[in-house]
Design a protein around this motif. Structure first.
Motif, PDB file in Angstrom:
ATOM      1  N   PRO A  34      13.307   3.307   5.469  1.00 46.59           N
ATOM      2  CA  PRO A  34      14.011   4.291   6.290  1.00 46.59           C
ATOM      3  C   PRO A  34      14.222   5.643   5.620  1.00 46.59           C
ATOM      4  CG  PRO A  34      15.106   2.158   6.378  1.00 46.59           C
ATOM      5  CD  PRO A  34      14.089   2.076   5.287  1.00 46.59           C
ATOM      6  N   SER A  35      14.089   5.706   4.298  1.00 47.16           N
ATOM      7  CA  SER A  35      14.286   6.971   3.595  1.00 47.16           C
ATOM      8  C   SER A  35      13.404   7.018   2.355  1.00 47.16           C
ATOM      9  CB  SER A  35      15.750   7.138   3.180  1.00 47.16           C
ATOM     10  OG  SER A  35      16.085   6.218   2.147  1.00 47.16           O
ATOM     11  N   LYS A  36      13.250   8.222   1.820  1.00 49.78           N
ATOM     12  CA  LYS A  36      12.462   8.367   0.591  1.00 49.78           C
ATOM     13  C   LYS A  36      13.159   7.670  -0.572  1.00 49.78           C
ATOM     14  CE  LYS A  36      11.763  12.512  -1.249  1.00 49.78           C
ATOM     15  NZ  LYS A  36      11.158  13.851  -1.513  1.00 49.78           N
ATOM     16  N   GLN A  37      14.483   7.654  -0.548  1.00 46.91           N
ATOM     17  CA  GLN A  37      15.216   6.957  -1.612  1.00 46.91           C
ATOM     18  C   GLN A  37      14.939   5.463  -1.566  1.00 46.91           C
ATOM     19  OE1 GLN A  37      19.315   8.124  -2.065  1.00 46.91           O
ATOM     20  NE2 GLN A  37      19.871   6.166  -3.023  1.00 46.91           N
ATOM     21  N   ASP A  38      14.873   4.884  -0.369  1.00 42.37           N
ATOM     22  CA  ASP A  38      14.534   3.460  -0.247  1.00 42.37           C
ATOM     23  C   ASP A  38      13.131   3.192  -0.786  1.00 42.37           C
ATOM     24  OD1 ASP A  38      16.944   2.669   0.972  1.00 42.37           O
ATOM     25  OD2 ASP A  38      16.212   3.282   2.947  1.00 42.37           O
ATOM     26  N   LEU A  39      12.226   4.108  -0.527  1.00 42.61           N
ATOM     27  CA  LEU A  39      10.859   3.950  -1.017  1.00 42.61           C
ATOM     28  C   LEU A  39      10.814   4.063  -2.536  1.00 42.61           C
ATOM     29  CD1 LEU A  39       7.874   3.589  -0.516  1.00 42.61           C
ATOM     30  CD2 LEU A  39       7.719   6.028   0.065  1.00 42.61           C
ATOM     31  N   PHE A  40      11.577   4.990  -3.092  1.00 39.17           N
ATOM     32  CA  PHE A  40      11.625   5.123  -4.549  1.00 39.17           C
ATOM     33  C   PHE A  40      12.194   3.855  -5.179  1.00 39.17           C
ATOM     34  CE2 PHE A  40      13.423   6.463  -8.616  1.00 39.17           C
ATOM     35  CZ  PHE A  40      12.356   7.155  -9.158  1.00 39.17           C
ATOM     36  N   THR A  80       7.463  15.347  -3.334  1.00 38.53           N
ATOM     37  CA  THR A  80       6.667  14.363  -2.579  1.00 38.53           C
ATOM     38  C   THR A  80       7.228  14.215  -1.175  1.00 38.53           C
ATOM     39  OG1 THR A  80       6.048  13.131  -4.568  1.00 38.53           O
ATOM     40  CG2 THR A  80       5.937  11.956  -2.478  1.00 38.53           C
ATOM     41  N   ALA A  81       6.373  14.384  -0.193  1.00 37.83           N
ATOM     42  CA  ALA A  81       6.773  14.258   1.210  1.00 37.83           C
ATOM     43  C   ALA A  81       6.379  12.891   1.750  1.00 37.83           C
ATOM     44  CB  ALA A  81       6.124  15.348   2.050  1.00 37.83           C
ATOM     45  N   MET A  82       7.231  12.342   2.589  1.00 34.62           N
ATOM     46  CA  MET A  82       6.919  11.055   3.212  1.00 34.62           C
ATOM     47  C   MET A  82       5.636  11.148   4.023  1.00 34.62           C
ATOM     48  SD  MET A  82       9.258   8.700   2.446  1.00 34.62           S
ATOM     49  CE  MET A  82       9.724   7.529   3.746  1.00 34.62           C
ATOM     50  N   SER A  83       5.401  12.292   4.649  1.00 36.11           N
ATOM     51  CA  SER A  83       4.189  12.459   5.454  1.00 36.11           C
ATOM     52  C   SER A  83       2.935  12.356   4.596  1.00 36.11           C
ATOM     53  CB  SER A  83       4.214  13.801   6.186  1.00 36.11           C
ATOM     54  OG  SER A  83       4.343  14.876   5.260  1.00 36.11           O
ATOM     55  N   ALA A  84       3.012  12.856   3.351  1.00 32.93           N
ATOM     56  CA  ALA A  84       1.859  12.786   2.460  1.00 32.93           C
ATOM     57  C   ALA A  84       1.573  11.338   2.066  1.00 32.93           C
ATOM     58  CB  ALA A  84       2.111  13.631   1.215  1.00 32.93           C
ATOM     59  N   ILE A  85       2.620  10.548   1.873  1.00 32.58           N
ATOM     60  CA  ILE A  85       2.435   9.139   1.531  1.00 32.58           C
ATOM     61  C   ILE A  85       1.828   8.386   2.705  1.00 32.58           C
ATOM     62  CG2 ILE A  85       3.640   7.000   0.912  1.00 32.58           C
ATOM     63  CD1 ILE A  85       5.703   8.825  -0.531  1.00 32.58           C
ATOM     64  N   ALA A 137       0.833  -1.205   0.000  1.00 33.71           N
ATOM     65  CA  ALA A 137       0.000   0.000   0.000  1.00 33.71           C
ATOM     66  C   ALA A 137       0.867   1.255   0.000  1.00 33.71           C
ATOM     67  CB  ALA A 137      -0.925  -0.007   1.211  1.00 33.71           C
ATOM     68  N   PHE A 138       1.948   1.237   0.756  1.00 32.49           N
ATOM     69  CA  PHE A 138       2.870   2.373   0.759  1.00 32.49           C
ATOM     70  C   PHE A 138       3.541   2.536  -0.608  1.00 32.49           C
ATOM     71  CE2 PHE A 138       3.221   1.872   5.568  1.00 32.49           C
ATOM     72  CZ  PHE A 138       2.582   3.073   5.835  1.00 32.49           C
ATOM     73  N   VAL A 139       3.938   1.436  -1.214  1.00 33.35           N
ATOM     74  CA  VAL A 139       4.574   1.491  -2.534  1.00 33.35           C
ATOM     75  C   VAL A 139       3.604   2.054  -3.568  1.00 33.35           C
ATOM     76  CG1 VAL A 139       5.531   0.098  -4.410  1.00 33.35           C
ATOM     77  CG2 VAL A 139       6.216  -0.361  -2.042  1.00 33.35           C
ATOM     78  N   ASP A 140       2.357   1.599  -3.536  1.00 32.63           N
ATOM     79  CA  ASP A 140       1.364   2.083  -4.492  1.00 32.63           C
ATOM     80  C   ASP A 140       1.106   3.581  -4.313  1.00 32.63           C
ATOM     81  OD1 ASP A 140       1.110  -0.484  -5.472  1.00 32.63           O
ATOM     82  OD2 ASP A 140      -0.719  -0.943  -4.349  1.00 32.63           O
ATOM     83  N   ALA A 141       0.986   4.004  -3.062  1.00 29.19           N
ATOM     84  CA  ALA A 141       0.742   5.423  -2.792  1.00 29.19           C
ATOM     85  C   ALA A 141       1.940   6.269  -3.216  1.00 29.19           C
ATOM     86  CB  ALA A 141       0.442   5.627  -1.304  1.00 29.19           C
ATOM     87  N   ALA A 142       3.137   5.756  -2.973  1.00 28.11           N
ATOM     88  CA  ALA A 142       4.341   6.486  -3.361  1.00 28.11           C
ATOM     89  C   ALA A 142       4.437   6.609  -4.876  1.00 28.11           C
ATOM     90  CB  ALA A 142       5.574   5.784  -2.809  1.00 28.11           C
ATOM     91  N   ARG A 143       4.134   5.522  -5.578  1.00 28.95           N
ATOM     92  CA  ARG A 143       4.168   5.567  -7.049  1.00 28.95           C
ATOM     93  C   ARG A 143       3.234   6.662  -7.561  1.00 28.95           C
ATOM     94  NH1 ARG A 143       1.432   0.926  -8.311  1.00 28.95           N
ATOM     95  NH2 ARG A 143      -0.385   2.299  -8.162  1.00 28.95           N
ATOM     96  N   ASP A 144       2.020   6.695  -7.067  1.00 29.28           N
ATOM     97  CA  ASP A 144       1.056   7.701  -7.522  1.00 29.28           C
ATOM     98  C   ASP A 144       1.547   9.113  -7.209  1.00 29.28           C
ATOM     99  OD1 ASP A 144      -0.542   5.608  -8.340  1.00 29.28           O
ATOM    100  OD2 ASP A 144      -1.892   5.703  -6.606  1.00 29.28           O
ATOM    101  N   ALA A 145       2.138   9.286  -6.032  1.00 31.21           N
ATOM    102  CA  ALA A 145       2.622  10.608  -5.639  1.00 31.21           C
ATOM    103  C   ALA A 145       3.829  11.030  -6.471  1.00 31.21           C
ATOM    104  CB  ALA A 145       2.981  10.605  -4.153  1.00 31.21           C
ATOM    105  N   PHE A 146       4.763  10.130  -6.685  1.00 30.56           N
ATOM    106  CA  PHE A 146       5.939  10.452  -7.498  1.00 30.56           C
ATOM    107  C   PHE A 146       5.537  10.810  -8.924  1.00 30.56           C
ATOM    108  CE2 PHE A 146       8.560   7.448  -4.623  1.00 30.56           C
ATOM    109  CZ  PHE A 146       8.902   8.500  -3.780  1.00 30.56           C
ATOM    110  N   PHE A 147       4.587  10.069  -9.477  1.00 27.64           N
ATOM    111  CA  PHE A 147       4.157  10.327 -10.845  1.00 27.64           C
ATOM    112  C   PHE A 147       3.422  11.665 -10.947  1.00 27.64           C
ATOM    113  CE2 PHE A 147       3.934   5.657 -12.509  1.00 27.64           C
ATOM    114  CZ  PHE A 147       5.307   5.569 -12.367  1.00 27.64           C
TER     115      PHE A 147
END
Length: 225
Positions: free
Chosen positions: A72-78, A51-56, A34-44
């Motif tokens: 642990p970081s936004k880079q790890d999430l990306f 994109t802020a981690m708090s928004a994800i 769910a975090f990965v999906d939300a991050a993908r949508d936010a990055f796109f």
């Protein structure tokens, strides 16, 4: 097999057969996705830098602390977003590249799989994000290249190296040849797609790009007859 009862607080619970449960994603895996999906949508939508981690975390429902326990970081999430997209859309690693296989049919099979991958909407969007952020965040470009294009080109280079060794292609650097072939395949439809020009992603145009790339590649690397 299922059985039910009550926990020490009197709440009902269900016991699931472990063999069945093992086939189901556990709660942590689902939460991570769910975090990965939300991050993908936010990055796109907004790019990496905006994109802020708090928004994800808010989009999924939870705290930044919970998100940080997974990434642990936004880079790890990306990186997780890149891996997820590549795993879903990259067919170029699924095809067989027989080291002794004929050159042109093998190149066409590889190129067809590669173009199907890179022309998918998610891969195009990922390229745009990385290219748009590469100056401020050059580590994103390296991460994406290593996880995506580099892996496919390494496979092709292995095949090309075998063809060079047995004389089907003229001697040279297999990785250079692989990069040149991939670049020629991407010089038409893919470039137009990146620029948002419509009407180029049709089967006829893609097939023509592949035919032209194979023709040029064989002129440059084909063994003298």
């Amino acid at each position: 097999m299922r059985s039910s009862g009550e926990d020490v607080h009197g709440s009902a619970f269900v016991v699931v057969n472990p063999a069945i449960a093992a086939k189901q994603p556990d709660g942590r895996a689902l939460r991570r996705q769910a975090f990965v999906d939300a991050a993908r949508d936010a990055f796109f939508a907004d790019g990496y830098g905006q994109t802020a981690m708090s928004a994800i975390a808010s989009a999924v429902g939870g705290s930044k602390t919970t998100l940080w326990s997974y990434f642990p970081s936004k880079q790890d999430l990306f990186a997780a977003v890149v891996d997820d997209i590549v795993d879903q859309y990259s067919s170029v690693w699924m095809i067989e590249l027989d080291p002794a296989g004929p050159i042109e049919p093998t190149l066409r099979r590889f190129a067809t799989a590669m173009m199907a991958t890179i022309l998918s909407e998610s891969i195009v969007a990922l390229h745009r994000v990385v290219m748009g952020e590469a100056q401020r965040f050059p580590e994103l470009g390296a991460m994406f290249y290593e996880r995506g294009p580099q892996r496919g080109r390494a496979r092709l280079a292995t095949y090309i190296g075998a063809a060079m060794d047995d004389g089907r292609l003229r001697p040279g650097d297999p990785m250079v040849a692989a990069r040149q072939f991939a670049s020629m395949c991407k010089s038409g439809c893919f470039q137009e797609m990146l620029l948002g020009i419509e009407g180029f992603r049709n089967p006829g145009s893609v097939a023509q790009d592949i035919d032209d790339a194979i023709d040029s590649f064989m002129r440059a690397w084909g063994a003298p007859r």
